[in-house]
Scaffold this motif. Structure first.
Motif, PDB file in Angstrom:
ATOM      1  N   ASP A  63     -10.495   1.411  -1.898  1.00  0.00           N
ATOM      2  CA  ASP A  63     -11.895   1.778  -1.563  1.00  0.00           C
ATOM      3  C   ASP A  63     -12.063   1.573  -0.070  1.00  0.00           C
ATOM      4  O   ASP A  63     -12.605   2.250   0.608  1.00  0.00           O
ATOM      5  CB  ASP A  63     -12.468   0.576  -2.346  1.00  0.00           C
ATOM      6  N   ALA A  64     -11.454   0.441   0.485  1.00  0.00           N
ATOM      7  CA  ALA A  64     -11.816   0.284   1.800  1.00  0.00           C
ATOM      8  C   ALA A  64     -11.027   1.271   2.748  1.00  0.00           C
ATOM      9  O   ALA A  64     -11.721   1.301   3.915  1.00  0.00           O
ATOM     10  CB  ALA A  64     -11.095  -1.214   2.187  1.00  0.00           C
ATOM     11  N   LEU A  65     -10.230   1.844   2.334  1.00  0.00           N
ATOM     12  CA  LEU A  65      -9.425   3.034   3.281  1.00  0.00           C
ATOM     13  C   LEU A  65     -10.094   4.295   3.022  1.00  0.00           C
ATOM     14  O   LEU A  65      -9.576   5.351   3.811  1.00  0.00           O
ATOM     15  CB  LEU A  65      -8.024   2.851   2.985  1.00  0.00           C
ATOM     16  N   VAL A 116      -6.713 -12.139  -4.894  1.00  0.00           N
ATOM     17  CA  VAL A 116      -5.921 -12.162  -3.763  1.00  0.00           C
ATOM     18  C   VAL A 116      -6.739 -11.230  -2.598  1.00  0.00           C
ATOM     19  O   VAL A 116      -6.884 -10.245  -2.944  1.00  0.00           O
ATOM     20  CB  VAL A 116      -4.582 -11.253  -3.995  1.00  0.00           C
ATOM     21  N   SER A 117      -6.792 -11.814  -1.497  1.00  0.00           N
ATOM     22  CA  SER A 117      -7.049 -11.105  -0.347  1.00  0.00           C
ATOM     23  C   SER A 117      -5.683 -10.853   0.528  1.00  0.00           C
ATOM     24  O   SER A 117      -4.848 -11.605   0.881  1.00  0.00           O
ATOM     25  CB  SER A 117      -7.865 -11.944   0.623  1.00  0.00           C
ATOM     26  N   ILE A 118      -5.345  -9.505   0.477  1.00  0.00           N
ATOM     27  CA  ILE A 118      -3.887  -9.103   1.088  1.00  0.00           C
ATOM     28  C   ILE A 118      -3.853  -9.349   2.704  1.00  0.00           C
ATOM     29  O   ILE A 118      -4.862  -9.414   3.469  1.00  0.00           O
ATOM     30  CB  ILE A 118      -3.707  -7.718   0.833  1.00  0.00           C
ATOM     31  N   PHE A 119      -2.709  -9.169   3.046  1.00  0.00           N
ATOM     32  CA  PHE A 119      -2.079  -9.360   4.459  1.00  0.00           C
ATOM     33  C   PHE A 119      -3.129  -8.229   5.240  1.00  0.00           C
ATOM     34  O   PHE A 119      -3.247  -7.158   4.914  1.00  0.00           O
ATOM     35  CB  PHE A 119      -0.904  -9.210   4.713  1.00  0.00           C
ATOM     36  N   VAL A 120      -3.763  -8.703   6.424  1.00  0.00           N
ATOM     37  CA  VAL A 120      -4.216  -7.842   7.156  1.00  0.00           C
ATOM     38  C   VAL A 120      -3.296  -7.414   8.567  1.00  0.00           C
ATOM     39  O   VAL A 120      -3.077  -8.625   9.157  1.00  0.00           O
ATOM     40  CB  VAL A 120      -5.715  -8.182   7.677  1.00  0.00           C
ATOM     41  N   ARG A 121      -2.906  -6.191   8.649  1.00  0.00           N
ATOM     42  CA  ARG A 121      -2.111  -6.191   9.673  1.00  0.00           C
ATOM     43  C   ARG A 121      -2.710  -5.645  11.088  1.00  0.00           C
ATOM     44  O   ARG A 121      -3.797  -4.922  10.724  1.00  0.00           O
ATOM     45  CB  ARG A 121      -0.942  -4.861   9.397  1.00  0.00           C
ATOM     46  N   PRO A 129      -4.225   8.078   8.877  1.00  0.00           N
ATOM     47  CA  PRO A 129      -4.440   9.333   9.643  1.00  0.00           C
ATOM     48  C   PRO A 129      -5.125   8.821  10.849  1.00  0.00           C
ATOM     49  O   PRO A 129      -5.550   7.554  10.904  1.00  0.00           O
ATOM     50  CB  PRO A 129      -5.600   9.916   8.683  1.00  0.00           C
ATOM     51  N   SER A 130      -4.877   9.636  11.771  1.00  0.00           N
ATOM     52  CA  SER A 130      -5.539   9.107  13.243  1.00  0.00           C
ATOM     53  C   SER A 130      -6.605   8.723  13.321  1.00  0.00           C
ATOM     54  O   SER A 130      -7.171   7.871  13.950  1.00  0.00           O
ATOM     55  CB  SER A 130      -5.044  10.398  14.191  1.00  0.00           C
ATOM     56  N   THR A 165     -10.064   1.951  12.741  1.00  0.00           N
ATOM     57  CA  THR A 165     -10.806   0.790  11.998  1.00  0.00           C
ATOM     58  C   THR A 165     -10.033   0.564  10.654  1.00  0.00           C
ATOM     59  O   THR A 165     -10.519  -0.511  10.064  1.00  0.00           O
ATOM     60  CB  THR A 165     -12.325   1.848  11.507  1.00  0.00           C
ATOM     61  N   GLY A 166      -8.819   0.746  10.816  1.00  0.00           N
ATOM     62  CA  GLY A 166      -8.030   0.360   9.520  1.00  0.00           C
ATOM     63  C   GLY A 166      -7.814  -1.204   9.482  1.00  0.00           C
ATOM     64  O   GLY A 166      -8.178  -1.878   8.476  1.00  0.00           O
ATOM     65  N   THR A 167      -7.558  -1.884  10.554  1.00  0.00           N
ATOM     66  CA  THR A 167      -7.457  -3.414  10.743  1.00  0.00           C
ATOM     67  C   THR A 167      -9.090  -4.011  10.258  1.00  0.00           C
ATOM     68  O   THR A 167      -9.193  -4.846   9.340  1.00  0.00           O
ATOM     69  CB  THR A 167      -6.884  -3.812  11.791  1.00  0.00           C
TER      70      THR A 167
END
Length: 232
Positions: free
Chosen positions: A110-112, A144-149, A156-157, A162-164
């Motif tokens: 959803d977030a992506l 779980v809150s997953i690892f944030v890179r 996609p470019s 805003t991915g992080t």
């Protein structure tokens, strides 16, 4: 020249030590463990030499079964699912399984997607509904809150900037839902290995075997902390 130390699970400071899971989970009460969610729950990950290839939810189940061999385990996780699809497709079979322990990991898909900010409350509501239904059937729920890179180069470019930010927002919102619903929450968003891209699979999104081992360790330690609380 000094020798180069190759990190393995046995040397990794964030992974389980020998005998640690046995000690933490000794005498645990759980007999039926269900896992619901997306690719995080399913366990999509690249292998890494020196680390267990077992996905983190499966690893947790294996350690629980080592302490209680009659443990029944059901993993419904499937990659690509959004939170509402997890609830629609997995909640009923999970409840039919009658778990006394359940792990829920969803929301990243959803977030992506475009428009997450406008839908974030609805995503939270789906997660809360899954948690509540499992708790009402008598399950202790792990979230779980997953690892944030720091970067997601495979996105996609147009989404990379805003991915992080989006994944951090998902992590914070998942943590808030967990607090409101009283789950056992594993917050990996700011974990020290989150910034280490060598813990990421080649797809640039999923954690690799190192990340899976660390997530399993954190989950087992959280459950052990419940079973064996420290004296104040």
């Amino acid at each position: 020249m000094a020798p180069v130390t190759v990190l393995t699970e046995g040397l990794d400071p964030y992974c389980l030590r020998a005998g640690e899971a046995d000690r933490l989970l000794a005498g645990h009460p759980w007999r039926r463990f269900a896992v619901l969610g997306d690719s995080i729950a399913e366990g999509v990950a690249d292998t890494v030499p020196g680390y267990s290839p077992m996905p983190f939810a499966d690893r947790v189940a294996a350690e629980l079964a080592a302490a209680r061999p009659e443990l029944a385990y059901l993993n419904l996780g499937r990659r690509g699912l959004r939170a509402h699809e997890v609830r629609a497709g997995q909640l009923a079979p999970a409840l039919a399984f009658a778990p006394d322990l359940a792990l829920v990991a969803c929301g990243a898909n959803d977030a992506l997607r475009p428009g997450y900010q406008a839908r974030a409350d609805a995503v939270d509501a789906e997660l809360a509904a899954i948690i509540s239904a499992l708790q009402e059937c008598g399950a202790l729920v792990i979230t779980v809150s997953i690892f944030v890179r720091p970067a997601y180069p495979s996105l996609p470019s147009w989404l990379r900037p805003t991915g992080t930010e989006r994944m951090a927002a998902l992590g914070a919102r998942t943590t808030a839902v967990a607090a409101a619903r009283g789950t056992v929450h594993i917050d990996l968003a700011d974990h020290p290995i989150a910034v280490a891209m060598d813990s990421t699979s080649a797809d640039g999104l999923h954690g690799n075997a190192r990340a899976q081992s660390v997530a399993a360790a954190e989950t087992i330690r959280a459950l052990g902390g419940m079973l064996h609380p420290k004296e104040p």
